[in-house]
Design an enzyme around this catalytic site. Structure first.
Site, PDB file in Angstrom:
ATOM      1  N   MET A 258      43.052  32.038  30.259  1.00 42.29           N
ATOM      2  CA  MET A 258      42.609  32.691  29.133  1.00 42.29           C
ATOM      3  C   MET A 258      41.405  32.947  28.244  1.00 42.29           C
ATOM      4  O   MET A 258      41.249  32.544  27.157  1.00 42.29           O
ATOM      5  CB  MET A 258      43.101  34.029  29.171  1.00 42.29           C
ATOM      6  CG  MET A 258      42.225  35.682  28.632  1.00 42.29           C
ATOM      7  SD  MET A 258      41.526  36.170  30.043  1.00 42.29           S
ATOM      8  CE  MET A 258      40.240  37.562  28.834  1.00 42.29           C
ATOM      9  N   GLU A 291      36.808  28.132  30.430  1.00 41.11           N
ATOM     10  CA  GLU A 291      36.660  28.318  29.170  1.00 41.11           C
ATOM     11  C   GLU A 291      35.397  28.434  28.668  1.00 41.11           C
ATOM     12  O   GLU A 291      34.839  30.026  27.639  1.00 41.11           O
ATOM     13  CB  GLU A 291      37.859  28.524  28.212  1.00 41.11           C
ATOM     14  CG  GLU A 291      39.865  28.383  29.685  1.00 41.11           C
ATOM     15  CD  GLU A 291      39.217  30.091  30.604  1.00 41.11           C
ATOM     16  OE1 GLU A 291      38.849  30.972  29.996  1.00 41.11           O
ATOM     17  OE2 GLU A 291      39.654  29.650  32.173  1.00 41.11           O
TER      18      GLU A 291
END
Length: 830
Positions: A258, A291
């Site tokens: 994330m 990411e």
């Protein structure tokens, strides 16, 4: 829970200007809940009513502009703010919040290896409300100022640099303007490796029990991080916009990672405690690059509403693969993308649930959550790769940099993105976007070769509507080679649709459309090329070319145009010569999990398993010299998975090694034991003994998988009850149990659970939320019951049982795959 609609978000965004959140979290109040204090400073542009969101265990107090509001007015997850006057406001909310065991909100995990506890947040898409009160939508950006009280001995990580104040109190530097879903906290007795790069603090972090494994790979992880960071600064004019870059490998994480600004969280499976292949290391590097790309595209510039989630994920997916190939030792990333990720996109795009890369009708957050799939990632990245091929990288990057300059620390839409690209080129980017981003389905390209006076011309027959710029590879037999080697004569650039047939000279042995895999389409072969594939696939010189061919064969099986047995024969003939790890892994995975386990009948399956076992034995023999450890590891893993008889793998387990290597590390030991459980060649005592040997989190999951796979009624009852009658299993333990439960060898034993699945799945999904609903639909579905009865039961469930949106989507996709498997078995074409 009330979901936020797009209309509600637009209304609230027009009303509010949110300035700052001041958040204090107390993580010392017990194992079940933590305390959350939120102060929000905001302005209302006009007088109106609105609401703020939170999901508390207990709402203790609400104070707006010094006046107490009644906590009892909280309706589900919405706290109404009535009669707001125009002007500045301060909202102060105190609440007790629940820890999660499902990877949503504030997840809490106690490591069975040493008893240490860790917590971390996953706020996406609307789970910030599980941690603190918020105006929870991506276009209400604000500054976040965070403080945390944590147990002694813990370290607190956050979006900004953290400082320890004493007595367990920590504070984080205020963030720039970011969206609510990007706020992050990770706290616990982390093992950390810290460094600096370009005057910024960099850190990597994991559980203490994984410290030796992180230390072993720290140089590689940090080298990849620095290389990608530098490469992005060569591509992007806007500098990295945050004050630090931490990467935390956290337990029981649902996604791969994330993109929280300054604190990226990864599933800690990426801290390898057992042997892995270089392709797996490449995947970790790609995720790091993916990411990091989000720091610009997603965090610096954020979508306005969730219909543009592809802007985040497609861009990061493309940049992750491209930048890894450019900046690290992993230069063949697009081969893995072609054989693994694109297959994910192709499959998703042929189901009834398909949607455009950039959908127009995402009416609420529940609908948006369903679009995190192979279309938003793999198809979107493929579309961007085709865009770069058509536009040119220089103009593409110029458009990206224009986009960052126009919208930094703000929000943007697809229209803004296309306008930025269009400002740097004379090409009609808007028309390209309409053709590629607003349409669904997979095009198909088929070659038609005509010959006149010994000279051939190519016409590309096109089923679909998108324009494509492709390379066409012309391959000839190498007459000096007795083993059927094919050599590249020429690659031709062809635009589809064509304005005229393309001259290609003398007939090639193999004509390959989309050589280099620069577009997103199925490709077919002419008769001569199909024959060349059968004899010479493994003798093609480039792995990416071979990936395009293998993908075409895979598509042909799924479309009923190639018998599953023919695919197995091709794999048996050519995989023993294959050198690319991603190709070997991808082909074996499809051959076992789809062809052997689903597309062939139960009567045909034993022969298929024998073929695959023989293929794996050949690979094991070929790698006895130790020069190809990754290839040998893949072969050993798959030999274990397809073993129809226990003797060989049981001997490996008893000896602790495969003859000639590798030694059985924990992951291989659990893999063998799981297969022995399926075959009825082990028992609970052996599983318990192995868990004593490996009492880690991975060991606990391995034991759950093995116990669920044992072929007796009591084991199945126990596993089923753990999944559906109780909420005690974490997300990872639920998944492990589900993975063990259904086995093709045990069809008769578990047949009674097929109709039970639909009733129990609906109940547990409604009770436990989207993350568990996803696990139920993905792992607990009776995929090996390939029959019309299962299909009818599922269709009835969708029609009458009212599954939650997450479960409904997963079931619809599974049932479409089931219907496809039935068609393949019956020899039908779509």
């Amino acid at each position: 829970m009330s979901v936020l609609t797009r209309d509600e978000a637009q209304t609230r965004a027009q009303l509010l200007d949110v300035h700052r959140y001041t958040i204090a979290l107390d993580l010392t109040t017990g194992d079940e809940t933590f305390e959350s204090l939120t102060v929000i400073r905001f302005a209302a542009r006009t007088g109106a009513d609105t609401f703020v969101e939170l999901k508390p265990a207990e709402l203790r107090s609400v104070v707006l502009d010094g006046e107490s509001l009644d906590p009892e007015t909280l309706d589900d997850n919405r706290l109404p703010l009535k009669n707001l006057a125009a002007g500045e406001h301060e909202l102060r909310i105190t609440a007790s919040m629940r820890y999660s065991r499902t990877g949503e909100g504030m997840h809490r995990f106690t490591d069975p290896a040493d008893g240490e506890t860790y917590v971390y947040t996953q706020m996406f898409m609307d789970d910030v409300q599980r941690v603190f009160a918020a105006f929870d939508q991506p276009d209400l950006k604000a500054v976040f100022e965070l403080s945390v009280t944590a147990p002694e001995g813990w370290t607190v990580l956050a979006n900004g640099i953290t400082e320890q104040l004493g007595e367990g109190r920590w504070t984080a530097a205020p963030t720039p303007l970011i969206s609510t879903y990007l706020v992050a906290v990770a706290a616990g007795p982390w093992h950390s490796v810290r460094t600096e790069h370009r005057d910024l603090p960099f850190g990597i972090h994991c559980r203490r029990s994984l410290a030796p494994h992180l230390d072993a790979d720290a140089d590689e992880i940090l080298d990849v991080t620095r290389a990608c960071f530098d490469r992005y600064h060569e591509k992007f004019e806007e500098p990295y916009p945050f004050d630090s870059y931490d990467q935390a490998f956290v337990p029981e994480f649902n996604a791969g990672a994330m993109e929280n600004p300054g604190l990226v969280t990864f599933r800690d499976d990426f801290v390898y405690r057992s042997a892995v292949t270089d392709t797996e290391r490449q995947t970790r590097a790609m995720v790091i690059a993916h990411e990091m790309a989000h720091m610009w595209f997603g965090d610096l510039v954020t979508l306005r509403w969730w219909d543009d989630i592809w802007l985040n994920e497609s861009f990061a997916e493309y940049m992750g693969y491209q930048t890894t190939a450019e900046a690290t030792r992993f230069t063949d990333t697009w081969t893995e993308f072609g054989v693994v990720r694109k297959a994910w996109g192709y499959d998703a795009d042929q189901r009834p649930s398909t949607h455009p890369v950039a959908p127009e009708n995402v009416e609420d957050t529940a609908s948006a959550l369903l679009n995190f799939d192979g279309i938003s990632y793999a198809k979107g990245a493929s579309a961007l790769r085709q865009l770069v091929t058509w536009l040119g990288e220089k103009d593409f990057l110029a458009g990206i940099n224009t986009h960052f300059a126009r919208h930094k620390f703000g929000n943007a839409s697809l229209a803004d993105f296309i306008d930025s690209l269009a400002s740097t080129t004379e090409r009609d980017v808007h028309a390209w976007a309409d053709a590629w981003l607003r349409t669904t389905g997979v095009d198909t390209l088929t070659p038609a070769v005509t010959t006149e006076a010994g000279t051939c011309a190519l016409t590309v027959e096109h089923t679909g509507s998108r324009p494509h710029r492709i390379a066409v590879g012309l391959y000839d037999h190498d007459l000096s080679d007795d083993e059927g080697r094919l050599t590249l004569r020429e690659r031709l650039d062809v635009d589809v649709p064509q304005s005229a047939p393309q001259p290609i000279g003398k007939p090639p042995a193999l004509l390959l459309l989309n050589d280099g895999d620069l577009t997103y389409t199925k490709v077919r072969f002419d008769a001569a090329s199909a024959e060349a594939v059968g004899t010479s696939l493994s003798r093609l010189p480039d792995p990416l070319t071979r990936a395009v061919v293998w993908n075409s064969l895979r598509d042909a099986v799924r479309d009923g145009q190639l018998a599953p047995g023919a695919y197995l024969e091709t794999a048996r003939a050519h995989l023993p010569r294959e050198t690319d790890l991603a190709l070997v892994q991808g082909v074996l995975a499809f051959a076992s999990a789809q062809i052997a386990d689903r597309y062939l009948t139960p009567e045909e399956r034993p022969a298929a398993l024998a073929t695959l076992a023989s293929l794996c034995r050949d690979l094991i023999r070929r790698t006895e010299d130790g020069d190809h450890p990754g290839l040998r590891l893949i072969a050993v893993r798959h030999f274990i998975d397809v073993a129809a008889h226990p003797e060989t793998i049981a001997a490996w387990l008893a000896d602790g090694t495969v003859p000639g290597g590798p030694e059985l590390d924990p992951d291989l030991r659990w893999r063998v034991l799981a297969r022995l459980a399926v075959l009825g060649a082990t028992d609970e005592a052996a599983v318990a003994a192995e868990l004593d040997r490996d009492p880690s989190a991975n060991g606990r999951e391995g034991a759950a998988r093995c116990r669920a796979a044992l072929p007796d009624e009591e084991a199945k009852r126990t596993a089923w009850s753990a999944m559906f009658d109780s909420d005690d299993l974490s997300n990872y333990l639920f998944t492990a149990t589900a993975q063990g439960f259904w086995q093709p060898e045990q069809a008769d034993l578990v047949r009674q659970y097929v109709p039970r699945f639909y009733e129990d799945a609906v109940a547990v999904a409604a009770r436990r939320g989207p993350a568990i609903a996803d696990a139920v639909g993905r792992w607990a579905f009776p995929a090996y019951a390939v029959d019309s009865e299962n299909l009818t039961l599922g269709e009835t469930c969708l029609r009458d049982a009212g599954p939650t949106p997450s479960l409904r989507r997963k079931l619809a996709d599974q049932l479409d795959d089931l219907a496809r498997a039935l068609r393949v078995r019956e020899g039908e074409t779509p």
